[in-house]
Design a protein around this motif. Sequence first.
Motif, PDB file in Angstrom:
ATOM      1  N   UNK A  47      59.935  28.005 101.927  1.00 38.15           N
ATOM      2  CA  UNK A  47      60.350  28.660 103.179  1.00 38.15           C
ATOM      3  C   UNK A  47      59.097  29.089 103.952  1.00 38.15           C
ATOM      4  N   UNK A  48      58.114  29.527 103.202  1.00 40.57           N
ATOM      5  CA  UNK A  48      56.859  30.000 103.818  1.00 40.57           C
ATOM      6  C   UNK A  48      56.006  28.821 104.314  1.00 40.57           C
ATOM      7  N   UNK A  49      55.971  27.752 103.503  1.00 37.02           N
ATOM      8  CA  UNK A  49      55.124  26.592 103.860  1.00 37.02           C
ATOM      9  C   UNK A  49      56.009  25.337 103.885  1.00 37.02           C
ATOM     10  N   UNK A  50      56.696  25.136 104.985  1.00 38.05           N
ATOM     11  CA  UNK A  50      57.713  24.081 105.027  1.00 38.05           C
ATOM     12  C   UNK A  50      57.128  22.672 104.844  1.00 38.05           C
ATOM     13  N   UNK A  52      55.308  21.611 102.637  1.00 38.80           N
ATOM     14  CA  UNK A  52      55.312  21.225 101.214  1.00 38.80           C
ATOM     15  C   UNK A  52      56.599  20.515 100.801  1.00 38.80           C
ATOM     16  N   UNK A  53      57.657  20.653 101.588  1.00 38.82           N
ATOM     17  CA  UNK A  53      58.919  19.981 101.222  1.00 38.82           C
ATOM     18  C   UNK A  53      58.813  18.462 101.367  1.00 38.82           C
ATOM     19  N   UNK A  54      57.753  18.005 102.038  1.00 38.75           N
ATOM     20  CA  UNK A  54      57.584  16.552 102.184  1.00 38.75           C
ATOM     21  C   UNK A  54      57.064  15.897 100.900  1.00 38.75           C
ATOM     22  N   UNK A  55      56.725  16.710  99.919  1.00 34.85           N
ATOM     23  CA  UNK A  55      56.100  16.151  98.720  1.00 34.85           C
ATOM     24  C   UNK A  55      57.076  15.431  97.800  1.00 34.85           C
ATOM     25  N   UNK A  56      58.349  15.750  97.887  1.00 31.42           N
ATOM     26  CA  UNK A  56      59.312  15.134  96.973  1.00 31.42           C
ATOM     27  C   UNK A  56      60.607  14.863  97.730  1.00 31.42           C
ATOM     28  N   UNK A  57      61.218  13.677  97.537  1.00 30.28           N
ATOM     29  CA  UNK A  57      62.415  13.356  98.322  1.00 30.28           C
ATOM     30  C   UNK A  57      63.596  14.287  98.064  1.00 30.28           C
ATOM     31  N   UNK A  58      63.600  14.990  96.938  1.00 33.70           N
ATOM     32  CA  UNK A  58      64.738  15.856  96.634  1.00 33.70           C
ATOM     33  C   UNK A  58      64.569  17.277  97.173  1.00 33.70           C
ATOM     34  N   UNK A  59      63.358  17.615  97.642  1.00 39.20           N
ATOM     35  CA  UNK A  59      63.142  18.999  98.058  1.00 39.20           C
ATOM     36  C   UNK A  59      64.030  19.445  99.228  1.00 39.20           C
ATOM     37  N   UNK A  60      64.229  18.606 100.262  1.00 34.95           N
ATOM     38  CA  UNK A  60      65.124  19.067 101.341  1.00 34.95           C
ATOM     39  C   UNK A  60      66.536  19.364 100.824  1.00 34.95           C
ATOM     40  N   UNK A  61      67.046  18.499  99.939  1.00 37.78           N
ATOM     41  CA  UNK A  61      68.391  18.724  99.382  1.00 37.78           C
ATOM     42  C   UNK A  61      68.415  19.989  98.526  1.00 37.78           C
ATOM     43  N   UNK A  62      67.358  20.162  97.734  1.00 39.20           N
ATOM     44  CA  UNK A  62      67.290  21.359  96.890  1.00 39.20           C
ATOM     45  C   UNK A  62      67.226  22.622  97.740  1.00 39.20           C
TER      46      UNK A  62
END
Lengths: 178, 307
Positions: A47-50, A52-62
């Motif tokens: 949430x603080x460093x958005x 970083x969600x680009x690092x893994x394909x499942x992070x947006x879903x998680x």
Amino acid sequence: MNRITLMRYGSILQDGKPVTSEPLMCLSSGVDLDEGYTLRSWFQMFEEYSVLTDLNPFLPTLMEQYSSCPKSGCLFDGVDHFEFRKIVEMIGFPGEPRLEIYNSFRGLKNHDELDPRSVRMEHTLDMPVLLGKLKHVVFGDKADIFEFETVYSLFEFIDGIAWELSFFGAPTQCEIGR
Amino acid sequence: MFENILFATTASPTCDNAAKVAFDLALKYDSKKLYVFHVLGVPSRGFSPFVKDLRTGETEQADSEYTEWVLEEMKNTYATLMEGMENCELKTRVGVPHAEILRMAREKDVDLIVMGAHTRQEELGATRYRDVTGRTMRKVAKAARCPVLIISRPCTTCFKLFSHIVFGTDFSKAADSAFLFAYQAAKDVGARLHLFHSFDIGSLRSGRVLSQAEIEEKVEEAKKKMEQKYVSKMGNFDNYEIEIWEGIPYVEILKFAREKQSDLIVMAHHTKEIDPEEAELGSTVEQVVLRSACPVASVNHPDKVSE
């Protein structure tokens, strides 16, 4: 040197100061965890460093799943804490002899281990997360595992947990067909 | 729907989840026969009586005494599930597992093969760098003439009570066979059939950002294809819905299946227009099999699913 601290409310500290921009530069830094660090802290970091969600394909879903969970009280009796580990495994069979290095994220209660697949996210967010030792498994011998102190990079810590969390989600119940 | 079922097992706890599903299917569908099949190991040389156990790498002498002992072990392992089932037959053979499973499936003309995703218990982290799914499962799924039901997690619902079946398609020829199986299963158990397609915007855009209008155009195009290829074949069956999403296909299918509390995901074995004999298990299916909380049916041939 080259170490960062992941704080319990999601921020990253480098040399005692919060990282405000360019968190990608911290990916190779060794990680220390703030006291009271939980799985929720791990999500708060995104949430603080958005970026970083680009690092893994499942992070947006998680993250979507995370945002629909209760804001507190997400606890599970079955484990005392979750442990992030590095495993170095020497394998002799099947296939050619080889050495594999991978990360693992397990729930622990006393000496029993829990496979995270069987737990739902809403039961885990407020469970403590600790960094474990490196485990060296030799030719499948799970009884005598060597253990060593080690360092985890931020990339390992993000990607290793994201991989394991992508297996979360046991079905709750069935509906009756029409 | 399933007269003869083949349950391929290592006769170890790794296959427990698959065992429950296989026995449940045989019971609920009043199958003629459920074959519980275990391959002892690979022969060391020619007609040698020694086999290499595939789990331990140890050499065993596969004589009649050893075979009897293994059958007895299997009987004990599945004693509770076999209780009251007269149509269950335990079988063992020496050979290369996938070849023997396929041979047995052909010989017994089975309608469904049930198996676990792995032959050994793997750490989740380790699966990442090893073959994502077991080699035996991949080879069986590739060459089987019947659907292969892959179970990697405990199944909470019995097949007859399935209420949501997700059919993931890339509109390939192989997906047509998968559709027939999904449709027949949904009709048979009264489940809602979700016809799902996810287009991979990453591979479409080639470095350029797609506009909203272009995305909407793709969605409309996919919807039309769904209507033409699948809905037109369903006659009066109205318990279905069409969903088109954008994103990485395996991530989206898993997300969709979770959202719908899906009981079964049906997909084609491979997702590209290539010769089935050349095809390896598609990466999408492989990732879905690995993570799916519900069983995944891989369908490769129309033989056992044609109406």
